[in-house]
Design an enzyme around this catalytic site. Structure first.
Site, short mmCIF file in Angstrom:
data_model
loop_
_atom_site.label_atom_id
_atom_site.label_comp_id
_atom_site.label_asym_id
_atom_site.label_seq_id
_atom_site.Cartn_x
_atom_site.Cartn_y
_atom_site.Cartn_z
CB ALA A 55 2.21 -8.65 2.10
CD GLN A 106 0.83 -15.84 4.69
OE1 GLN A 106 -0.57 -16.03 4.36
NE2 GLN A 106 1.65 -16.74 4.36
CB SER A 107 -1.30 -10.69 -0.82
OG SER A 107 -2.32 -10.00 -1.54
CG ASN A 108 -5.95 -11.74 3.01
OD1 ASN A 108 -5.88 -12.90 3.53
ND2 ASN A 108 -6.01 -10.57 4.00
CB CYS A 129 -1.94 -12.22 -3.74
SG CYS A 129 -0.97 -10.67 -4.35
#
Ligand SMILES: *Cc1c(COP(=O)(O)O)cnc(C)c1O
Length: 322
Positions: A71, A73-75, A77
Site C-alpha cells: 500500500a 503507507q506500507s511499513n 516497503c
C-alpha cells in the site's frame, strides 16, 4: 538452525514489558507487550526481522536491486527501502494507490531512502505491474530480487521462527500470544517457532484484512515450506493455525471507532503508541476478547507489537484518530 543465511542488523532481543495499567483498566489478566516496534531499522517493525533473511538471500543470489510492493503507507516497503540503502542496493517499490499531493508518513521515508516508486492506481493491476517492474529491472541488468507483499515468503517467515526462540530465551512464556496478521509471514514463523522451540501457549492472529480460512491454509503452508530451510520438513496443519477475522469487516486501512479506542487506551494508560492500520486493529480485537472474558483470569497475554507508527503521520489518518 545455524546454517540459514542471515544479515544481522535488527536490534535484538526486543524488550518485553508489563502493561499493568492497561490490564487494570480492562479488569483483565496480566498483559505483556513485546516491542518489535523497536527493531532498530528506520523506526522498526516486524519486517526488519524478515529482512535479515530476505536481504541475505538476495545478496547470496548476487542481486543488487530489491523489488517489492504494498500500500502507499506500507511499513514493509519503508523498511525494505531502508535495508536496501544500508546494503548499498537499489530499491523499487510498487505501491497501490494514487501519488499523493504531498509525501507523508511511510512514503516520505521511502523517498528519503532513495527508493524508486511506481504508483498503481488500480489495485487489481498491482500483481501484474509488480511482475512487470521486476522483469524490466532484470532485462536492464539491474539484478533484481523480488519480495512478495509483506516479505511473506518462506525465507521472510524465518525471522519469526528466530523471534520465537528469542522469546523463549528471554524466559517469557505467556499463555497467549496475540498480534495482527495479514500476509501471514509473521504468523507462519511464530507457529513454526512454536513447534521447534516447544512453546506451550497459544498463538492467536487477529486478522487485519483476510478471512480466517485463507489465513489457516496460507499460514500453515508457509510454515511448512519454511521448515525445509532447517533440513527436514515439518507438516504444519491448518488447524494448528489460530486466526480470528471478526475485526476486519471495515476493510484494510479503514479506521473505525474500535481502532480509535484502542489507540487512545494504549496511549493514555501506558504511553504506548499503536499504528492505525495493524496494531490498532489487533489491539481492538484483544480489548474485545478481554471484555468477553475469552482468556482465563490467571492467564498471561503477550501482545506482540509489530510496529507501523510512521503511518500515524500520514495525512489520511491524522484527523480520524482524535
Ligand atoms: C506487515 C505488518 C503486519 C502483518 O504482518 P504479516 O507478516 O504481513 O502478516 C502487522 N503489523 C504491522 C505494523 C505491519 O507492518
Amino acid at each position: 538452525m545455524n546454517n540459514v543465511a542471515r544479515e544481522t542488523f535488527a536490534h535484538l532481543p526486543t524488550a518485553v514489558e508489563e502493561l499493568p495499567r492497561l490490564s487494570r483498566e480492562l479488569g483483565g489478566p496480566r498483559i505483556l507487550v513485546k516491542r518489535d516496534d523497536q527493531t532498530g531499522l528506520a523506526f522498526g517493525g516486524n519486517k526488519t526481522r524478515k529482512l535479515e533473511f530476505l536481504v541475505a538471500e538476495a545478496r547470496e543470489q548476487g542481486a543488487v536491486t530489491l523489488v517489492t510492493g504494498g500500500a502507499v503507507q506500507s511499513n514493509h516497503c519503508r523498511q525494505t527501502a531502508a535495508a536496501a540503502a544500508r546494503f548499498g542496493m537499489d530499491c523499487i517499490l510498487v505501491l497501490a494507490g494514487e501519488r499523493p499531493q504531498r509525501a507523508n508518513g511511510n512514503l516520505l521515508l521511502d523517498w528519503f531512502f532513495g527508493a524508486e516508486v511506481v504508483f498503481v492506481g488500480q489495485r487489481s493491476e498491482r500483481d501484474r505491474i509488480l511482475q512487470q517492474t521486476f522483469d524490466n529491472a532484470a532485462q536492464s541488468g539491474r539484478r533484481p530480487y523480488l519480495m512478495p507483499y509483506g516479505g511473506s515468503s518462506p525465507t521472510g517467515a524465518l525471522g519469526y521462527v528466530f523471534a520465537m526462540q528469542e522469546l523463549m530465551q528471554q524466559g517469557v512464556i505467556p499463555d497467549w500470544i496475540v498480534f495482527g496478521t495479514s500476509s501471514g509471514g509473521t504468523h507462519a514463523g511464530l507457529v513454526l517457532g512454536q513447534r521447534l522451540h516447544a512453546y506451550p501457549g497459544k498463538i492467536l492472529g487477529i486478522s487485519i484484512d483476510e478471512p480466517e480460512h485463507w489465513l489457516k491454509s496460507h499460514v500453515s503452508s508457509l510454515a511448512t515450506q519454511a521448515s525445509e530451510r532447517f533440513g527436514s520438513r515439518i507438516e504444519i496443519a491448518r488447524d494448528e493455525v489460530l486466526a480470528n477475522d471478526a475485526y476486519c469487516q471495515a476493510g484494510y486501512g479503514i479506521v473505525t471507532e474500535a481502532e480509535r479506542e484502542a489507540i487512545g487506551l494504549f496511549a493514555r494508560t501506558e504511553g504506548l503508541l499503536l499504528d492505525p492500520v495493524y496494531t490498532a486493529r489487533a489491539a481492538a480485537g484483544l480489548i474485545d476478547l478481554l471484555r468477553k472474558d475469552y482468556f482465563g483470569e490467571d492467564d498471561s497475554v503477550l501482545f506482540w507489537h509489530t510496529g507501523g507508527q510512521p503511518a500515524l503521520f500520514a495525512e489520511q489518518y491524522g484527523d480520524l484518530l482524535l
